[in-house]
Design a protein around this motif. Structure first.
Motif, PDB file in Angstrom:
ATOM      1  N   UNK A  22     -18.619   8.837  11.085  1.00 47.59           N
ATOM      2  CA  UNK A  22     -17.571   9.005  10.070  1.00 47.59           C
ATOM      3  C   UNK A  22     -16.625   7.818  10.170  1.00 47.59           C
ATOM      4  N   UNK A  23     -16.283   7.216   9.038  1.00 44.99           N
ATOM      5  CA  UNK A  23     -15.314   6.121   8.974  1.00 44.99           C
ATOM      6  C   UNK A  23     -14.081   6.599   8.223  1.00 44.99           C
ATOM      7  N   UNK A  24     -12.892   6.412   8.811  1.00 43.64           N
ATOM      8  CA  UNK A  24     -11.644   6.784   8.132  1.00 43.64           C
ATOM      9  C   UNK A  24     -10.497   5.960   8.688  1.00 43.64           C
ATOM     10  N   UNK A  25      -9.499   5.714   7.882  1.00 43.15           N
ATOM     11  CA  UNK A  25      -8.310   4.996   8.320  1.00 43.15           C
ATOM     12  C   UNK A  25      -7.291   5.929   8.941  1.00 43.15           C
ATOM     13  N   UNK A  26      -6.524   5.405   9.899  1.00 42.71           N
ATOM     14  CA  UNK A  26      -5.469   6.182  10.556  1.00 42.71           C
ATOM     15  C   UNK A  26      -4.200   6.176   9.707  1.00 42.71           C
ATOM     16  N   UNK A  27      -3.261   7.089   9.980  1.00 44.98           N
ATOM     17  CA  UNK A  27      -1.940   6.994   9.347  1.00 44.98           C
ATOM     18  C   UNK A  27      -1.284   5.664   9.722  1.00 44.98           C
ATOM     19  N   UNK A  28      -0.678   5.038   8.746  1.00 44.38           N
ATOM     20  CA  UNK A  28      -0.078   3.726   8.942  1.00 44.38           C
ATOM     21  C   UNK A  28       1.373   3.825   9.421  1.00 44.38           C
ATOM     22  N   UNK A  29       1.849   2.720   9.995  1.00 45.95           N
ATOM     23  CA  UNK A  29       3.218   2.649  10.498  1.00 45.95           C
ATOM     24  C   UNK A  29       4.125   1.799   9.624  1.00 45.95           C
ATOM     25  N   UNK A  30       3.539   0.916   8.788  1.00 45.90           N
ATOM     26  CA  UNK A  30       4.369   0.070   7.922  1.00 45.90           C
ATOM     27  C   UNK A  30       5.175   0.943   6.965  1.00 45.90           C
ATOM     28  N   UNK A  31       6.406   0.492   6.670  1.00 49.16           N
ATOM     29  CA  UNK A  31       7.341   1.336   5.925  1.00 49.16           C
ATOM     30  C   UNK A  31       6.762   1.848   4.609  1.00 49.16           C
ATOM     31  N   UNK A  32       6.093   0.991   3.862  1.00 54.51           N
ATOM     32  CA  UNK A  32       5.602   1.384   2.537  1.00 54.51           C
ATOM     33  C   UNK A  32       4.573   2.492   2.618  1.00 54.51           C
ATOM     34  N   UNK A  33       3.800   2.537   3.722  1.00 62.22           N
ATOM     35  CA  UNK A  33       2.727   3.524   3.859  1.00 62.22           C
ATOM     36  C   UNK A  33       2.943   4.423   5.080  1.00 62.22           C
ATOM     37  N   UNK A  34       4.152   4.479   5.589  1.00 61.81           N
ATOM     38  CA  UNK A  34       4.425   5.194   6.837  1.00 61.81           C
ATOM     39  C   UNK A  34       3.911   6.633   6.768  1.00 61.81           C
ATOM     40  N   UNK A  35       3.070   6.981   7.739  1.00 59.44           N
ATOM     41  CA  UNK A  35       2.533   8.328   7.816  1.00 59.44           C
ATOM     42  C   UNK A  35       1.358   8.593   6.896  1.00 59.44           C
ATOM     43  N   UNK A  36       0.998   7.633   6.069  1.00 57.54           N
ATOM     44  CA  UNK A  36      -0.099   7.831   5.115  1.00 57.54           C
ATOM     45  C   UNK A  36      -1.350   7.113   5.617  1.00 57.54           C
ATOM     46  N   UNK A  37      -2.478   7.789   5.525  1.00 54.65           N
ATOM     47  CA  UNK A  37      -3.735   7.155   5.896  1.00 54.65           C
ATOM     48  C   UNK A  37      -4.122   6.098   4.862  1.00 54.65           C
ATOM     49  N   UNK A  38      -4.714   4.997   5.354  1.00 54.10           N
ATOM     50  CA  UNK A  38      -5.226   3.926   4.494  1.00 54.10           C
ATOM     51  C   UNK A  38      -6.613   3.567   4.989  1.00 54.10           C
ATOM     52  N   UNK A  39      -7.587   3.500   4.080  1.00 54.21           N
ATOM     53  CA  UNK A  39      -8.950   3.140   4.492  1.00 54.21           C
ATOM     54  C   UNK A  39      -9.005   1.665   4.871  1.00 54.21           C
ATOM     55  N   UNK A  40      -8.599   0.757   3.963  1.00 59.08           N
ATOM     56  CA  UNK A  40      -8.588  -0.638   4.367  1.00 59.08           C
ATOM     57  C   UNK A  40      -8.316  -1.604   3.238  1.00 59.08           C
ATOM     58  N   UNK A  41      -7.711  -2.741   3.602  1.00 60.44           N
ATOM     59  CA  UNK A  41      -7.251  -3.742   2.638  1.00 60.44           C
ATOM     60  C   UNK A  41      -8.180  -4.937   2.511  1.00 60.44           C
ATOM     61  N   UNK A  42      -9.422  -4.857   3.072  1.00 58.91           N
ATOM     62  CA  UNK A  42     -10.354  -5.976   2.935  1.00 58.91           C
ATOM     63  C   UNK A  42     -10.042  -7.102   3.901  1.00 58.91           C
ATOM     64  N   UNK A  43     -10.500  -8.293   3.575  1.00 61.68           N
ATOM     65  CA  UNK A  43     -10.340  -9.443   4.451  1.00 61.68           C
ATOM     66  C   UNK A  43      -8.866  -9.771   4.659  1.00 61.68           C
ATOM     67  N   UNK A  44      -8.532 -10.220   5.864  1.00 60.95           N
ATOM     68  CA  UNK A  44      -7.158 -10.606   6.177  1.00 60.95           C
ATOM     69  C   UNK A  44      -6.876 -11.964   5.544  1.00 60.95           C
ATOM     70  N   UNK A  45      -6.200 -11.940   4.394  1.00 64.03           N
ATOM     71  CA  UNK A  45      -5.979 -13.175   3.631  1.00 64.03           C
ATOM     72  C   UNK A  45      -5.020 -14.122   4.335  1.00 64.03           C
ATOM     73  N   UNK A  46      -4.099 -13.573   5.105  1.00 65.49           N
ATOM     74  CA  UNK A  46      -3.179 -14.443   5.848  1.00 65.49           C
ATOM     75  C   UNK A  46      -3.942 -15.266   6.884  1.00 65.49           C
ATOM     76  N   UNK A  47      -4.819 -14.609   7.634  1.00 69.59           N
ATOM     77  CA  UNK A  47      -5.615 -15.346   8.621  1.00 69.59           C
ATOM     78  C   UNK A  47      -6.610 -16.276   7.947  1.00 69.59           C
TER      79      UNK A  47
END
Length: 471
Positions: A244-269
């Protein structure tokens, strides 16, 4: 007699090198590229090696890319373009023979990274050494010359050679040493936590949870290695029957406490030059995603395309969004359950790259026209839209997802593994036989390499991501 176009290119190259301060004798020698290969690997390599040594020496005489004058940059571009042209021609004729030599007649299994660095040692100048790759990664992407393009050229032609390409895919289907080193620990504890994600055995489920908190689960080299390690463990642990694949609850303010599957490639890196062609772009497709889709191969290689691997079903639980590479993951899963309000998209062309193997797989789900809209025009697919429901199987409130995952896992494993695996294999044979995957990778390896270093990629990151201001 040289073709008139070749004479013109040589004259233009000489002119650019002279303008950058390269002596006339050296400029003329490097402008006269080696003639057509004769078909003997060692003889052709000796001719090319001497020419590549000179080309590399002249490139090193020029300042690093950020410090080059317009004349020096034009000369560097001419040297790089000329060298890639002769490498391409050499690899087109000899990639299969090179592969067989490096793998001792295909008796050794080398992963992609091991293969390109073995080639760097055995054929100096054909592809970059580990030190040359590391040195270039000290600069942001816009200030790199793109030495990894040479890796893409060689690997494209290895994949294009059917026998070598299938053998290389077999090598990539082996469990990694990182997984094997952790297998006993995981069997004993049922838990393993890595920086970007964790694995927990929950009954007969192997739950992989993404928690790359700083980046909303965005992918990078470290993330890819962690994913392959955990996928291997799911497949190796006899007590696990489904992943099973799933995202954890996030800590960033905009998504705090909300699960996120994923944002794709790290564009900053990516902007900072820290995303690898081999360790990320190519290993991701032939390692963890291929293992989810096709399973783990045994150590013995046979040239038959009949797949006989250790494989298990995988389920994805998508909260919030599955962007880019995380959308690509959905295309190899056996069941996808999405949160109401979630969406999927593939903004890779907007970013300047190819979205992995999605160009091959997404048309099977939504059709070619919608695929073109998604890849060329950044169309998003809301989970609860007609097209979105072709990518996922269920759309539920977040509170219902855990129960739906358990129900799906029970259904997938109820009749035992024999018929499930048989049906998985039969579906793959019709949709994506191994040889089709190999052929796609031959194009992908080369084209993605050039995309990574195209001016359009940097321009897209600056305009669409404001990457220079992100940390």
């Amino acid at each position: 007699m040289p073709h008139p176009a070749e004479v013109e290119i040589a004259a233009r190259t000489t002119e650019l090198l002279l303008a950058a301060g390269i002596g006339r004798a050296d400029a003329a020698r490097v402008a006269a590229v080696p003639g057509p290969e004769l078909g003997d690997l060692q003889r052709d390599w000796e001719d090319l090696r001497r020419w590549l040594e000179l080309s590399g020496e002249l490139l090193r005489r020029l300042p690093p890319k950020p410090q080059r004058s317009p004349e020096a940059q034009a000369a560097a571009a001419a040297l790089l373009t000329g060298a890639r042209g002769v490498r391409e021609r050499f690899a087109r004729r000899h990639a299969g023979a090179i592969y067989r030599q490096l793998t001792a007649g295909m008796t050794r299994l080398l992963r992609l990274r091991e293969l390109v660095f073995a080639a760097a040692a055995g054929f100096p100048g054909l592809v970059p050494t580990p030190q040359e790759v590391a040195r270039e990664r000290e600069f942001p992407q816009m200030h790199q010359d793109g030495v990894q393009i040479d890796q893409g050229i060689l690997l494209a032609h290895v994949f294009a050679d059917r026998e070598a390409g299938l053998h290389l895919l077999h090598a990539m289907a082996q469990p990694t040493r990182w997984a094997l080193d952790r297998l006993e620990e995981f069997r004993a504890t049922g838990r393993l936590r890595l920086e970007p994600m964790s694995l927990e055995r929950d009954g007969e489920l192997g739950r992989i949870t993404f928690h790359h908190q700083a980046w909303l689960n965005a992918e990078d080299d470290e993330y890819q290695q962690a994913l392959e390690t955990l996928v291997d463990l799911v497949l190796l642990d006899d007590r696990i029957r489904a992943g099973v694949l799933r995202g954890a609850p996030m800590e960033k303010a905009k998504y705090a406490g909300r699960r996120v599957f994923g944002a794709g490639i790290n564009l900053t890196l990516l902007y900072q030059g820290q995303i690898s062609l081999v360790d990320f772009m190519l290993t991701r497709e032939t390692g963890p995603l291929a293992k989810i889709y096709r399973g783990l191969a045994g150590p013995e290689y046979g040239p038959s395309e009949i797949e006989d691997r250790v494989e298990k079903p995988f389920i994805g639980a998508v909260d919030a969004f599955a962007i880019g590479g995380h959308c690509q993951m959905l295309l190899v899963l056996d069941r996808v359950i999405a949160e109401r309000g979630a969406y999927f998209n593939l903004p890779a062309r907007k970013e300047g790259i190819i979205p992995g193997v999605a160009n091959l797989r997404l048309p099977r789900f939504v059709g070619e026209r919608a695929t073109r809209q998604g890849i060329f025009f950044n169309r998003a697919f809301p989970a609860d839209s007609p097209e979105g429901r072709l990518i996922c199987d269920e759309v539920l409130d977040g509170s219902q997802i855990d129960a739906a995952v358990s129900t799906a896992a029970a259904e997938l494993t109820a009749a035992g593994s024999t018929s499930l695996v048989a049906n998985r294999r039969a579906l793959r044979v019709g949709a994506e036989p191994l040889d089709l995957f190999r052929s796609y990778l031959a194009t992908y390896a080369r084209e993605q390499a050039y995309c990574l270093y195209s001016p359009a990629l940097i321009d897209n990151l600056v305009r669409n991501w404001n990457a220079s201001q992100r940390r």
